[in-house]
Design a protein around this motif. Structure first.
Motif, PDB file in Angstrom:
ATOM      1  N   ALA A  91      -7.064   8.588  -9.588  1.00 12.49           N
ATOM      2  CA  ALA A  91      -6.826   8.456 -10.857  1.00 12.49           C
ATOM      3  C   ALA A  91      -5.806   7.465 -11.171  1.00 12.49           C
ATOM      4  CB  ALA A  91      -6.854  10.111 -11.570  1.00 12.49           C
ATOM      5  N   VAL A 126      -5.167  12.843  -7.785  1.00 10.98           N
ATOM      6  CA  VAL A 126      -4.306  12.420  -8.717  1.00 10.98           C
ATOM      7  C   VAL A 126      -3.972  10.793  -8.311  1.00 10.98           C
ATOM      8  CG1 VAL A 126      -3.338  14.586  -9.817  1.00 10.98           C
ATOM      9  CG2 VAL A 126      -2.256  13.271  -7.781  1.00 10.98           C
ATOM     10  N   LEU A 141      -5.025  12.990 -16.971  1.00  7.21           N
ATOM     11  CA  LEU A 141      -4.890  13.373 -15.609  1.00  7.21           C
ATOM     12  C   LEU A 141      -4.732  14.731 -15.541  1.00  7.21           C
ATOM     13  CD1 LEU A 141      -4.399  12.332 -12.725  1.00  7.21           C
ATOM     14  CD2 LEU A 141      -2.028  12.569 -13.101  1.00  7.21           C
ATOM     15  N   TRP A 144      -3.720  17.386 -13.219  1.00  8.87           N
ATOM     16  CA  TRP A 144      -2.649  17.421 -12.136  1.00  8.87           C
ATOM     17  C   TRP A 144      -2.153  18.965 -11.862  1.00  8.87           C
ATOM     18  CZ3 TRP A 144       2.750  18.283 -13.235  1.00  8.87           C
ATOM     19  CH2 TRP A 144       3.094  18.309 -14.590  1.00  8.87           C
ATOM     20  N   LEU A 177      -4.252   5.990 -18.402  1.00  3.82           N
ATOM     21  CA  LEU A 177      -4.452   7.470 -17.835  1.00  3.82           C
ATOM     22  C   LEU A 177      -3.269   7.805 -18.527  1.00  3.82           C
ATOM     23  CD1 LEU A 177      -5.624   9.314 -15.909  1.00  3.82           C
ATOM     24  CD2 LEU A 177      -4.006   8.630 -14.395  1.00  3.82           C
TER      25      LEU A 177
END
Length: 181
Positions: free
Chosen positions: A63, A60, A37, A39, A5
């Motif tokens: 993930a 988040v 990500l 966010w 990620l």
């Protein structure tokens, strides 16, 4: 294949750190699955917002939990970790089950590494991450990549990684993958 990620520390569209992440994605092609990500909707941390868990925070966390590793691409703001990145890590480092505040977080034992694109402060930001990431219980891979912003990028918005930076990204990717095995 492992899932990595990418967390791009600059939310600016077309940021130089996002462009470095795109270079790292090419390095990992065929070796790992890469995702980014999202966010941007994570609020400033406040214990008043911890329960019930906000959808942006849950997204988040989910993930990060689903990933085998995280790779942060961070600018340097005033020779330090940007407040927005630290805020995200503060949220992610909180215990998932608040009835045990010392319990596991989304970052618990997560393999992590950091790359930095900035015009200065690389070592200071690196030192900040070197102190923070183990403290928040990640397995920090201390093979970092640093890059300055090429002069032309300020005019045309196009970050150009040098051969040395691309070589460093390759070494960093290998170290990260090695830590996952």
């Amino acid at each position: 294949m492992k899932n990595i990620l990418f967390i791009v520390g600059s939310l600016r569209e077309g940021s130089f750190n996002h462009q470095l992440a795109a270079n790292a994605e090419k390095v990992l092609e065929g070796k790992a699955n890469v995702s980014y990500l999202n966010w941007k909707d994570v609020p400033v941390f406040s214990q008043d917002l911890e329960t019930p868990v906000l959808p942006a925070v849950q997204a988040v966390r989910d993930a990060v939990v689903a990933a085998d590793a995280i790779w942060i691409f961070s600018p340097a703001y005033n020779f330090a970790i940007p407040g927005s990145v630290k805020n995200l890590l503060d949220w992610l480092s909180r215990a998932i089950d608040l009835s045990d505040t010392t319990g596991a977080s989304a970052l618990q034992d997560k393999v992590s590494t950091v790359s930095v694109v900035a015009n200065g402060g690389h070592e200071q930001v690196a030192e900040g991450f070197r102190n923070l990431m183990p403290f928040i219980r990640t397995q920090f891979v201390d093979q970092l990549t640093f890059s300055k912003v090429n002069d032309s990028a300020w005019a045309d918005g196009q970050f150009v990684a040098t051969e040395e930076v691309l070589s460093d990204l390759n070494k960093q990717a290998e170290a990260l993958l090695s830590a996952l095995n």
